[in-house]
Design an enzyme around this catalytic site. Sequence first.
Site, mmCIF file in Angstrom:
data_model
loop_
_atom_site.group_PDB
_atom_site.id
_atom_site.type_symbol
_atom_site.label_atom_id
_atom_site.label_comp_id
_atom_site.label_asym_id
_atom_site.label_seq_id
_atom_site.Cartn_x
_atom_site.Cartn_y
_atom_site.Cartn_z
ATOM 1 N N VAL A 42 -66.583 5.073 94.026
ATOM 2 C CA VAL A 42 -66.747 6.244 94.886
ATOM 3 C C VAL A 42 -66.053 5.918 96.206
ATOM 4 O O VAL A 42 -66.365 4.907 96.838
ATOM 5 C CB VAL A 42 -68.233 6.585 95.113
ATOM 6 C CG1 VAL A 42 -68.375 7.820 95.990
ATOM 7 C CG2 VAL A 42 -68.952 6.794 93.776
ATOM 8 N N HIS A 57 -58.339 0.692 101.221
ATOM 9 C CA HIS A 57 -59.030 1.948 100.921
ATOM 10 C C HIS A 57 -60.459 1.597 100.495
ATOM 11 O O HIS A 57 -60.706 1.244 99.346
ATOM 12 C CB HIS A 57 -58.309 2.714 99.808
ATOM 13 C CG HIS A 57 -58.648 4.166 99.778
ATOM 14 N ND1 HIS A 57 -57.679 5.137 99.707
ATOM 15 C CD2 HIS A 57 -59.831 4.818 99.809
ATOM 16 C CE1 HIS A 57 -58.253 6.323 99.691
ATOM 17 N NE2 HIS A 57 -59.573 6.150 99.750
ATOM 18 N N MET A 58 -61.382 1.663 101.434
ATOM 19 C CA MET A 58 -62.758 1.263 101.148
ATOM 20 C C MET A 58 -63.358 2.122 100.040
ATOM 21 O O MET A 58 -63.004 3.287 99.873
ATOM 22 C CB MET A 58 -63.633 1.277 102.406
ATOM 23 C CG MET A 58 -63.903 2.599 103.046
ATOM 24 S SD MET A 58 -65.514 3.370 102.731
ATOM 25 C CE MET A 58 -66.623 2.056 102.457
ATOM 26 N N HIS A 59 -64.240 1.515 99.258
ATOM 27 C CA HIS A 59 -64.873 2.216 98.142
ATOM 28 C C HIS A 59 -66.120 1.456 97.714
ATOM 29 O O HIS A 59 -66.277 0.278 98.014
ATOM 30 C CB HIS A 59 -63.909 2.355 96.965
ATOM 31 C CG HIS A 59 -63.357 1.052 96.487
ATOM 32 N ND1 HIS A 59 -62.329 0.403 97.143
ATOM 33 C CD2 HIS A 59 -63.697 0.258 95.439
ATOM 34 C CE1 HIS A 59 -62.052 -0.729 96.510
ATOM 35 N NE2 HIS A 59 -62.872 -0.847 95.485
ATOM 36 N N TYR A 60 -66.999 2.156 97.044
ATOM 37 C CA TYR A 60 -68.211 1.562 96.486
ATOM 38 C C TYR A 60 -68.062 1.445 94.977
ATOM 39 O O TYR A 60 -67.488 2.328 94.325
ATOM 40 C CB TYR A 60 -69.430 2.437 96.783
ATOM 41 C CG TYR A 60 -69.945 2.275 98.185
ATOM 42 C CD1 TYR A 60 -70.941 1.346 98.472
ATOM 43 C CD2 TYR A 60 -69.438 3.048 99.218
ATOM 44 C CE1 TYR A 60 -71.414 1.192 99.756
ATOM 45 C CE2 TYR A 60 -69.912 2.899 100.511
ATOM 46 C CZ TYR A 60 -70.896 1.969 100.772
ATOM 47 O OH TYR A 60 -71.354 1.817 102.039
#
Length: 172
Positions: free
Chosen positions: A67, A124-127
């Site tokens: 996400v 691009h940060m994401h979980y």
Amino acid sequence: MDVLWAPWRSEYIETFKDEAKKKKEDCFFCEAIERPEEDVKRFVVARREHTIVILNKFPYNNGHTLVAPLRHIGEQDELSDEEYIELMLLLRQTKKVLEEIYHPHGFNVGANLGRTAGAGVPGHMHYHIVPRWNGDSSFMTVFAGINVVSEAMHKTRDMMEKIFTEKYPVVE
């Protein structure tokens, strides 16, 4: 405490050296975000005003999902309040969708912020959301460093998209 070394993981991470400096054009999240007509091909599950849900192409388990915000940013601190709230809500919805499909015994949920923390795409940060089951680390994982994923990603994507569309429709 015993330590199980997985040097293959470090080698994989090293392939992304200087990833944080890569331009937006080199980011698979940004490529997917900019090409909605390729959602099926790129395993995009859901899109919102500020965020996207996409299956991990290198999954640890069935349903390993990412996400991310739509903006190409590397840190949580760079998120606006609206982006952060939507990201957290979508993270919660994604977990509920995965629970409905797979009925896992638990989840790993988290973000690797920065290359040193293990981020494969630090720009691009994401979980990550990884469904987990009792005993899901088989001899293949332990001895060969191979994850056995028993379901085709297209099937997972289609099931997840259906539930998102039915239970969490985009409100405009």
